[in-house]
Design an enzyme around this catalytic site. Structure first.
Site, short mmCIF file in Angstrom:
data_model
loop_
_atom_site.label_atom_id
_atom_site.label_comp_id
_atom_site.label_asym_id
_atom_site.label_seq_id
_atom_site.Cartn_x
_atom_site.Cartn_y
_atom_site.Cartn_z
CB THR A 1 -13.09 6.58 -62.86
OG1 THR A 1 -13.11 7.32 -61.65
CG2 THR A 1 -11.82 5.77 -62.95
CG ASP B 1 -11.57 8.68 -53.96
OD1 ASP B 1 -12.79 8.63 -53.79
OD2 ASP B 1 -11.03 8.40 -55.04
N1 GLY Z 1 -11.78 8.33 -57.58
C1 GLY Z 1 -12.32 7.02 -57.63
C2 GLY Z 1 -11.40 6.01 -57.11
O1 GLY Z 1 -10.20 6.20 -57.15
O2 GLY Z 1 -11.83 5.00 -56.63
#
Ligand code: GLY
Length: 580
Positions: free
Chosen positions: A386, A428
């Site tokens: 991220t 997620d």
């Molecule tokens: N994919 C990591 C988050 O959205 O927390």
């Protein structure tokens, strides 16, 4: 002199030392090319939104392991003139054919199905998100804002040590897709595809074409026609469920920020479907009620309160949070003064509360769940997937934008002929409620999979406002790091407001993390003095030391002078700078 050349010369003439104050806007991102693109937009008369989108697009090209058109994200956008702060949610959603048990085989979560390959792909939101941001909040034409990314894709970028490490970690996943292999790996001995050497050039001509079409034709260039068909057929071929109908019906959501306060400063952050913003508001609230010292002080008693507050915030996350369009979340209660006071009152100052006592989870006893051992190799040491962009422009407009393809290189699947690397955001969701995902994080029933539902996120783009004027943004910040994102954001805020650290120290200081389960404090290698660590152990905390995580990117305006400084996490390869 041509305007582009002038902008470039201006860029070269600014001092790029991060701690240096700037009279104009400032930017912090995870990649120098992205920060340069953002500054070029500011120097062309663009505002914070133009700069943030230009940077995000370049990140998707030059750091494809974090983010890109095949992913999604969130942004907080503050307009100085009106004093209004809004949130755009361009997170991915589950395809219409998604089912609650799609990752279970014989009743158990099948390793890799939600992280690698076609079945892990959720409907991407980034392309629509960036164009909507520009349409609603930008000043420059999409073609101008997208030009640096198109150029980066066409001319290429060189492989950094970080790229190489990440590609090595995702080697098997990348090798499984010929298109991803061709783009992101290089032939090694006997023609086997390997992580490219540091310094090699990665060009992405197909992605340049996709970006260029997007800049000319708008979202339909991605969500319909050539690109949509390629996404559908690539996913279908790999056994996935995403269709062109899912793509055509994708829309972004505008939301109100979640509001809190700390030490008299207004804090605006990300509401659900992020669970991160609520944790930020709750933990800051507990810390404020507990006393004048924050975690930046490194006092064992304060750190104990901080860890216990975080533990309770993540219990609320597991118990209540999911996509607000699908589940009833008692949000006003969860960030009310009463609830935050109860969280504090439930903390025993002399003893750690076992997580299982707060919310028993079946996994600890019977699912072979070991503290801080993640599902995927390499994840333990590196929670940095991220990426985040922070911008405050010279007028005080501010953007905090966090974006992702989820795990490194997302699903490792590239839609044929488009250069679009697809996310694995389905991980997620709770593949099975209360069973850990790739971040070792457990979420509950509220985050179970359903068609069209948004997976719960930790991404917490955040803005902090001046004490004397709650309509003026003072700090824009955020970080990658999956489940560790909220605690990184909380600690950077404490470092600035409690510790009076400059922004470079604030993003660089050691960090400590807890997330309810695993029931252990995670301490980065610069996080705590041995004596402090022992004091926490004496209070009953298990402590695990590991390499650093996260990549905090922050811009700070000094309320006294109005000057901007920017800090990019020294753990990584980012770059912060500004304009005069
Ligand atoms: N994919 C990591 C988050 O959205 O927390």
């Amino acid at each position: 002199m041509r305007r582009e050349t002038l902008a470039f010369v201006l860029l070269l003439t600014v001092n790029t030392q991060a701690a240096r104050p700037f009279r104009g806007g400032a930017v912090a991102t995870a990649h120098p090319r992205a920060t340069e693109a953002a500054l070029a937009m500011l120097n062309r008369g663009g505002g914070a939104t133009d700069a943030a989108v230009a940077a995000a697009l370049v990140l998707g090209v030059a750091a494809p392991y974090h983010s890109g058109l095949g992913g999604g994200g969130f942004a907080l956008v503050h307009e100085a003139r009106s004093g209004i702060t809004e949130v755009i949610d361009f997170r991915e959603v589950a395809p219409k054919a998604a089912t609650r048990d799609m990752y279970l085989r014989e009743g158990k979560v099948a390793p890799g199905l939600s992280t690698d390959g076609a079945l892990s792909v959720a409907v991407p939101g980034a392309a629509r998100g960036y164009l909507e941001l520009l349409g609603r909040k930008g000043r420059l034409k999409p073609a101008v804002v997208m030009a640096p990314a198109i150029q980066a894709a066409r001319k290429g970028f060189w492989v950094t040590p970080k790229y190489r490490t990440i590609a090595q970690n995702r080697l098997d996943c990348l090798r499984a897709d010929p298109e991803a292999s061709r783009l992101f790996l290089r032939p090694g001995a006997q023609g086997v595809m390997e992580a490219p050497a540091v310094g090699e050039l990665i060009t992405q001509p197909e992605l340049a074409r996709t970006l260029e079409e997007l800049s000319r034709r708008g979202p339909s260039a991605f969500y319909e026609g050539r690109v949509a068909s390629a996404i559908e057929s690539t996913v279908k071929e790999g056994g996935g469920i995403l269709t062109s109908e899912d793509l055509a019906s994708y829309r972004v959501r505008w939301r109100q920020p979640l509001e809190g306060s700390y030490r008299g400063h207004r804090v605006a952050t990300m509401p659900p479907p992020s669970a991160g913003g609520l944790a930020v508001v709750q933990v800051l609230g507990v810390l404020e009620r507990a006393g004048a010292r924050g975690p930046s002080s490194r006092e064992p008693a304060v750190l104990h309160t901080y860890v216990e507050a975080v533990r309770r915030a993540y219990v609320d996350r597991a118990r209540y949070l999911g996509d607000p369009a699908f589940v009833e979340i008692p949000l006003p209660k969860l960030h009310s003064a009463e609830h935050i006071s109860q969280m504090l009152a439930s903390i025993d100052p002399s003893r750690a509360t076992p997580s299982q006592k707060l919310l028993p989870a079946p996994l600890a006893a019977d699912a072979g769940y070991t503290p801080w051992t993640d599902v995927l190799p390499g994840a333990k040491a590196e929670r940095k997937n991220t990426t985040h962009v922070s911008v405050i422009d010279r007028e005080g407009n501010a953007v905090a934008l966090t974006t992702t393809v989820n795990y490194w290189f997302g699903s490792c699947l590239v839609a044929r002929g488009t250069g679009v690397l697809l996310n694995d955001e389905m991980d997620d969701f709770a593949a099975a409620p209360m069973t850990p995902n790739t971040y070792g994080l457990v979420t509950g029933e509220a985050n179970a999979i359903a068609p069209g539902k948004i997976p719960l996120s930790s991404m917490s783009p955040t803005l902090v406002f001046r004490k004397d004027d709650p309509k003026k943004a003072m700090l824009a910040l955020g970080s990658p790091g999956g489940s560790t994102i909220p605690t990184t954001v909380i600690q950077v805020i404490s470092n600035v407001l409690d510790g009076q650290m400059d922004v470079v120290r604030a993003v660089g200081a050691g960090r400590i993390h807890h997330q309810y389960l695993p029931d252990a404090i995670l301490v980065d290698k610069f996080g705590l003095e041995p004596a402090t660590l022992r004091a926490l152990e004496a209070l009953g905390h298990a402590v695990t030391r590991t390499d650093g995580w996260g990549d905090a990117e922050a811009v700070l305006i000094d309320p006294a002078t109005g000057l901007a400084t920017a800090g990019s996490d020294p753990r990584n390869e980012g770059f912060a700078s500004g304009q005069d």
